[in-house]
Write a protein that holds these residues in place. Structure first.
Motif, mmCIF file in Angstrom:
data_model
loop_
_atom_site.group_PDB
_atom_site.id
_atom_site.type_symbol
_atom_site.label_atom_id
_atom_site.label_comp_id
_atom_site.label_asym_id
_atom_site.label_seq_id
_atom_site.Cartn_x
_atom_site.Cartn_y
_atom_site.Cartn_z
ATOM 1 N N GLU A 90 0.550 -1.229 -0.373
ATOM 2 C CA GLU A 90 0.121 -0.020 0.097
ATOM 3 C C GLU A 90 0.760 1.022 -0.168
ATOM 4 O OE1 GLU A 90 -2.253 3.791 0.969
ATOM 5 O OE2 GLU A 90 -0.805 2.620 2.745
ATOM 6 N N ASP A 91 0.648 1.903 -0.876
ATOM 7 C CA ASP A 91 1.124 3.636 -1.210
ATOM 8 C C ASP A 91 2.459 4.211 0.260
ATOM 9 O OD1 ASP A 91 1.047 2.880 -3.871
ATOM 10 O OD2 ASP A 91 0.185 4.470 -3.897
ATOM 11 N N GLN A 92 1.557 4.080 0.970
ATOM 12 C CA GLN A 92 1.648 5.469 2.419
ATOM 13 C C GLN A 92 2.839 3.681 2.944
ATOM 14 O OE1 GLN A 92 1.534 8.464 2.708
ATOM 15 N NE2 GLN A 92 3.019 7.905 4.489
ATOM 16 N N ALA A 93 2.000 3.043 3.475
ATOM 17 C CA ALA A 93 2.473 1.788 3.952
ATOM 18 C C ALA A 93 4.445 1.644 3.325
ATOM 19 C CB ALA A 93 2.131 1.001 4.293
ATOM 20 N N VAL A 94 4.117 1.244 2.487
ATOM 21 C CA VAL A 94 6.236 1.183 1.913
ATOM 22 C C VAL A 94 6.612 2.105 1.677
ATOM 23 C CG1 VAL A 94 4.995 1.647 -0.348
ATOM 24 C CG2 VAL A 94 6.907 0.179 -0.401
ATOM 25 N N LEU A 95 6.499 3.673 2.199
ATOM 26 C CA LEU A 95 7.114 4.319 1.740
ATOM 27 C C LEU A 95 7.531 5.194 3.289
ATOM 28 C CD1 LEU A 95 8.253 7.301 0.318
ATOM 29 C CD2 LEU A 95 5.783 8.229 1.432
ATOM 30 N N ASP A 96 6.412 4.024 4.371
ATOM 31 C CA ASP A 96 6.554 4.838 5.526
ATOM 32 C C ASP A 96 7.838 3.819 6.181
ATOM 33 O OD1 ASP A 96 4.982 6.184 5.565
ATOM 34 O OD2 ASP A 96 3.770 5.433 6.645
ATOM 35 N N PHE A 97 7.700 2.579 5.232
ATOM 36 C CA PHE A 97 8.540 0.984 5.903
ATOM 37 C C PHE A 97 9.870 1.497 5.564
ATOM 38 C CE2 PHE A 97 11.147 -2.239 4.173
ATOM 39 C CZ PHE A 97 11.181 -3.424 5.788
ATOM 40 N N PHE A 98 10.593 2.131 4.180
ATOM 41 C CA PHE A 98 11.260 2.209 3.245
ATOM 42 C C PHE A 98 12.097 3.080 3.404
ATOM 43 C CE2 PHE A 98 10.789 -1.233 -0.383
ATOM 44 C CZ PHE A 98 11.193 -1.464 0.301
ATOM 45 N N THR A 99 10.901 4.411 4.002
ATOM 46 C CA THR A 99 11.839 5.722 4.560
ATOM 47 C C THR A 99 12.566 5.649 6.275
ATOM 48 O OG1 THR A 99 9.934 6.849 4.913
ATOM 49 C CG2 THR A 99 10.903 7.438 3.151
ATOM 50 N N THR A 100 11.595 5.161 6.887
ATOM 51 C CA THR A 100 11.822 4.786 8.413
ATOM 52 C C THR A 100 12.959 4.064 8.439
ATOM 53 O OG1 THR A 100 10.021 5.201 8.498
ATOM 54 C CG2 THR A 100 10.987 3.522 10.658
ATOM 55 N N SER A 101 12.782 2.429 7.474
ATOM 56 C CA SER A 101 14.457 1.511 7.664
ATOM 57 C C SER A 101 15.630 1.732 7.518
ATOM 58 C CB SER A 101 13.376 0.406 6.984
ATOM 59 O OG SER A 101 14.936 -0.748 7.110
ATOM 60 N N THR A 102 15.021 2.497 6.556
ATOM 61 C CA THR A 102 17.136 3.782 5.315
ATOM 62 C C THR A 102 17.192 4.691 6.401
ATOM 63 O OG1 THR A 102 15.747 2.549 3.701
ATOM 64 C CG2 THR A 102 18.107 4.912 4.166
ATOM 65 N N ARG A 103 16.263 5.623 7.420
ATOM 66 C CA ARG A 103 16.437 6.759 8.573
ATOM 67 C C ARG A 103 17.319 5.978 9.470
ATOM 68 N NH1 ARG A 103 11.726 9.149 7.285
ATOM 69 N NH2 ARG A 103 12.572 11.036 5.891
ATOM 70 N N ASN A 104 17.219 4.528 9.586
ATOM 71 C CA ASN A 104 16.974 3.844 11.648
ATOM 72 C C ASN A 104 19.344 3.514 11.229
ATOM 73 O OD1 ASN A 104 14.944 5.090 13.074
ATOM 74 N ND2 ASN A 104 13.612 3.123 12.513
ATOM 75 N N GLN A 105 18.778 2.632 10.021
ATOM 76 C CA GLN A 105 20.568 2.128 9.307
ATOM 77 C C GLN A 105 21.533 3.374 9.459
ATOM 78 O OE1 GLN A 105 19.679 -1.192 6.523
ATOM 79 N NE2 GLN A 105 17.200 -0.729 6.701
ATOM 80 N N LEU A 106 21.034 4.134 8.442
ATOM 81 C CA LEU A 106 22.405 5.380 8.399
ATOM 82 C C LEU A 106 22.454 6.173 9.100
ATOM 83 C CD1 LEU A 106 20.981 6.915 4.930
ATOM 84 C CD2 LEU A 106 22.529 4.830 5.046
ATOM 85 N N ALA A 107 21.855 6.327 10.476
ATOM 86 C CA ALA A 107 21.889 6.829 12.062
ATOM 87 C C ALA A 107 22.700 5.709 12.557
ATOM 88 C CB ALA A 107 20.421 7.219 12.021
ATOM 89 N N ARG A 124 7.917 5.032 -5.697
ATOM 90 C CA ARG A 124 8.254 6.024 -5.655
ATOM 91 C C ARG A 124 8.538 6.154 -4.141
ATOM 92 N NH1 ARG A 124 2.659 7.270 -7.469
ATOM 93 N NH2 ARG A 124 1.821 7.186 -5.847
ATOM 94 N N ALA A 125 8.460 4.551 -3.356
ATOM 95 C CA ALA A 125 9.359 4.467 -2.547
ATOM 96 C C ALA A 125 10.779 3.989 -2.464
ATOM 97 C CB ALA A 125 7.982 3.308 -1.573
ATOM 98 N N LYS A 126 10.966 3.208 -2.868
ATOM 99 C CA LYS A 126 12.070 3.305 -3.284
ATOM 100 C C LYS A 126 12.822 4.374 -3.881
ATOM 101 C CE LYS A 126 14.187 -0.435 -3.244
ATOM 102 N NZ LYS A 126 14.278 -1.059 -2.555
ATOM 103 N N ILE A 127 12.483 5.203 -4.487
ATOM 104 C CA ILE A 127 13.492 6.501 -4.959
ATOM 105 C C ILE A 127 13.723 6.690 -3.524
ATOM 106 C CG2 ILE A 127 12.581 8.324 -6.135
ATOM 107 C CD1 ILE A 127 11.416 7.073 -7.956
ATOM 108 N N ALA A 128 12.616 7.176 -2.353
ATOM 109 C CA ALA A 128 12.537 7.980 -1.505
ATOM 110 C C ALA A 128 14.132 7.049 -0.748
ATOM 111 C CB ALA A 128 11.510 8.249 -0.171
#
Length: 242
Positions: free
Chosen positions: A64-81, A109-113
């Motif tokens: 689902e659009d918002q769910a997949v965006l939230d997943f990749f952005t949250t996960s990636t931010r936490n990893q990078l930090a 769009r989620a993968k691009i983010a």
């Protein structure tokens, strides 16, 4: 070398852990089942202690659009930090060939983010844009089946690649230097409809140029790799024959 594979218990991740371990590396599978949750940050600091390379091969549990965006952005931010704190020297992420050509798809769009966060982040990186997997083609058929039982898929070209070739390339990248954005694909280009007919011979396939690809309009270049891409050695016809 200590290499942490985020999503290391999945189809790609588990094979990558095995291959890197066989090469003599300390390959750690990180997933909620092993006590590492990239959405909450639980376990990240501990698993990344002393780590040189992180490989992210996760996929979202919901498309689902918002769910997949939230997943990749949250996960990636936490990893990078967490990587910045641990001094990780190389972040490797698995993405999709043509992601930026298909921004009308919520998943893309989620993968691009995700990619943008990595590009702008603190860790040197390699983003591996992989073509669709051989093993995913039957699922394309299932997802494209209408109430009338017909499988409507696009005749546009794509360039599928074997999971084992993806794993081989990720292992090479993980043990090498950061390379920025790269593409990998299979050796053959074929229509999506032709691939579905070959892999799912009982499917009632309808070639539909308007079908798109998971919500995105595509042409013959959207899902194929560009010049200079690394090509796998395994052929789709051999996969179907098996």
């Amino acid at each position: 070398m200590k290499i942490v594979i985020i999503g290391g218990t999945g189809q790609i991740g588990s094979k990558l852990v095995d291959q890197l371990t066989a090469q003599g590396h300390e390959a750690i599978a990180a997933a909620p089942s092993t006590g590492v949750n990239t959405l909450t940050g639980e376990g990240l600091a501990d698993v990344l202690a002393g780590t040189e390379v992180v490989v992210d091969v996760t996929n979202a549990p919901s498309w689902e659009d918002q769910a997949v965006l939230d997943f990749f952005t949250t996960s990636t931010r936490n990893q990078l930090a967490a990587e910045a704190e641990a001094g990780v020297r190389h972040h490797v992420a698995l993405s999709i060939v043509g992601s930026r050509k298909m921004a009308d798809s919520g998943y893309m769009r989620a993968k691009i983010a995700q990619e943008d966060l990595i590009i702008d982040g603190p860790t040197p990186y390699t983003i591996v844009h992989a073509a669709q997997f051989f093993e995913f083609v039957p699922w394309i058929a299932q997802a494209s089946t209408g109430e009338d039982g017909k499988v409507r898929v696009s005749p546009r070209l794509f360039q599928p690649i074997a999971v084992d070739d993806v794993v081989d390339y990720l292992a090479r990248v993980a043990t090498g230097e950061p390379a920025g954005a790269v593409e990998i694909a299979g050796p053959d280009k074929l229509g999506i409809d032709a691939a579905v007919r070959a892999a799912v011979p009982d499917a009632d396939v309808v070639s539909d140029p308007a079908a798109g690809y998971f919500g995105a309009d595509v042409d013959d270049e959207s899902l194929t790799a560009g010049a200079g891409a690394w090509l796998g050695k395994r052929r789709f016809a051999d996969f179907v024959a098996r």
